[in-house]
Design a protein around this motif. Sequence first.
Motif, short mmCIF file in Angstrom:
data_model
loop_
_atom_site.label_atom_id
_atom_site.label_comp_id
_atom_site.label_asym_id
_atom_site.label_seq_id
_atom_site.Cartn_x
_atom_site.Cartn_y
_atom_site.Cartn_z
N SER A 240 -28.95 46.69 13.44
CA SER A 240 -28.48 47.24 12.38
C SER A 240 -27.38 46.44 11.70
N GLU A 241 -27.33 46.56 10.38
CA GLU A 241 -25.97 45.97 9.69
C GLU A 241 -24.81 46.38 10.15
N GLN A 242 -24.80 47.46 10.50
CA GLN A 242 -23.56 48.15 11.32
C GLN A 242 -23.12 47.29 12.31
N THR A 243 -24.00 47.24 13.33
CA THR A 243 -23.90 46.21 14.59
C THR A 243 -23.45 44.99 14.36
N LEU A 244 -24.09 44.22 13.20
CA LEU A 244 -23.76 42.87 13.03
C LEU A 244 -22.11 43.00 12.43
N GLN A 245 -21.83 44.05 11.71
CA GLN A 245 -20.41 44.14 11.26
C GLN A 245 -19.50 44.18 12.52
N GLN A 246 -19.77 45.09 13.34
CA GLN A 246 -19.05 45.14 14.53
C GLN A 246 -18.67 44.07 15.54
N ILE A 247 -19.80 43.12 15.47
CA ILE A 247 -19.59 41.98 16.41
C ILE A 247 -18.83 41.01 15.68
N ASP A 248 -19.27 40.84 14.32
CA ASP A 248 -18.45 39.92 13.48
C ASP A 248 -16.86 39.95 13.60
N ARG A 249 -16.69 41.61 13.39
CA ARG A 249 -15.29 42.22 13.42
C ARG A 249 -14.68 41.70 14.70
N ALA A 250 -15.39 41.81 15.96
CA ALA A 250 -14.67 41.58 17.21
C ALA A 250 -14.52 40.07 17.29
N ILE A 251 -15.23 39.19 16.81
CA ILE A 251 -15.04 37.74 16.85
C ILE A 251 -14.02 37.39 16.06
N ARG A 252 -13.70 38.25 14.68
CA ARG A 252 -12.55 37.72 13.86
C ARG A 252 -11.52 38.34 14.76
N LYS A 253 -11.43 39.28 15.40
CA LYS A 253 -10.13 39.79 16.09
C LYS A 253 -9.83 38.61 17.00
N VAL A 254 -10.56 37.96 17.85
CA VAL A 254 -10.38 37.07 18.90
C VAL A 254 -9.69 35.81 18.18
N THR A 255 -10.31 35.48 17.08
CA THR A 255 -9.69 34.34 16.46
C THR A 255 -8.09 34.57 15.69
N ILE B 270 -29.62 40.35 23.05
CA ILE B 270 -28.29 40.12 22.63
C ILE B 270 -27.69 38.96 22.44
N THR B 271 -28.05 37.80 23.35
CA THR B 271 -27.62 36.65 23.30
C THR B 271 -27.84 35.83 21.93
N PRO B 272 -29.05 35.90 21.31
CA PRO B 272 -29.05 35.35 20.06
C PRO B 272 -28.41 36.12 18.78
N ILE B 273 -27.96 37.37 19.10
CA ILE B 273 -27.31 38.13 18.13
C ILE B 273 -26.13 37.52 18.20
N LEU B 274 -25.44 37.40 19.30
CA LEU B 274 -24.11 37.02 19.48
C LEU B 274 -23.92 35.74 19.03
N ARG B 275 -24.79 34.74 19.31
CA ARG B 275 -24.72 33.29 18.84
C ARG B 275 -24.68 33.26 17.28
N LYS B 276 -25.52 34.21 16.69
CA LYS B 276 -25.38 34.11 15.38
C LYS B 276 -24.29 34.42 14.56
N SER B 277 -23.76 35.54 15.39
CA SER B 277 -22.29 36.01 14.86
C SER B 277 -21.22 34.78 14.82
N ILE B 278 -21.25 34.38 16.09
CA ILE B 278 -20.27 33.48 16.29
C ILE B 278 -20.57 31.94 15.30
N GLU B 279 -21.88 31.49 15.23
CA GLU B 279 -22.20 30.42 14.24
C GLU B 279 -21.82 31.13 12.71
N LYS B 280 -21.87 32.27 12.55
CA LYS B 280 -21.38 32.65 10.97
C LYS B 280 -20.19 32.58 10.88
N ASN B 281 -19.41 32.58 12.10
CA ASN B 281 -17.77 32.46 11.99
C ASN B 281 -17.10 31.29 12.70
N LYS B 282 -18.35 30.24 12.60
CA LYS B 282 -17.76 28.87 13.20
C LYS B 282 -16.65 28.33 12.70
#
Length: 146
Positions: A4-19, A75-87
């Motif tokens: 879902s779009e919500q899941t992608l947003q949650q993962i992106d938010r977590a990646i941004r919080k790390v950065t 979930i591995t490709p989903i997480l990779r996609k989010s990291i790549e998006k925030n590369k």
Amino acid sequence: MNISEQTLQQIDRAIRKVTEKFPATDEATQMTDIHIRVAQETGELTVFNDDDDEITRCIVEQWINNSDDNFYEEITPILRKSIEKNKAIVEGISILKPFSLVLENDDKESVAELYLVDDELVIIDPDLMTDLDDDLNAFLENLLKD
């Protein structure tokens, strides 16, 4: 697994919080890996440093009580996609290079290397490398026939 779009947003938010915890500075933190731990039963995504100190956490509601046997492979490709998006921001964090983002299960066992950050090295997505040996062998065989 349909994400879902919500899941992608949650993962992106977590990646941004790390950065945000490691903003670009002149003094880089000495750390070799960022550990992303996902608990299949609770849907909890938690990020740790090398010393097992928590950096951030979130609950991915779509992953709660997921009983798929291949959950981590999905979930591995989903997480990779989010990291790549925030590369750009991931590669700019102030951690000594090289460092990796590693997926772990809730038993702290490494499941996959999601992303490697290094100034001079590029890691190709393993899905891209599937059957590469067979392809190269077939190419060489055809080349030698001529």
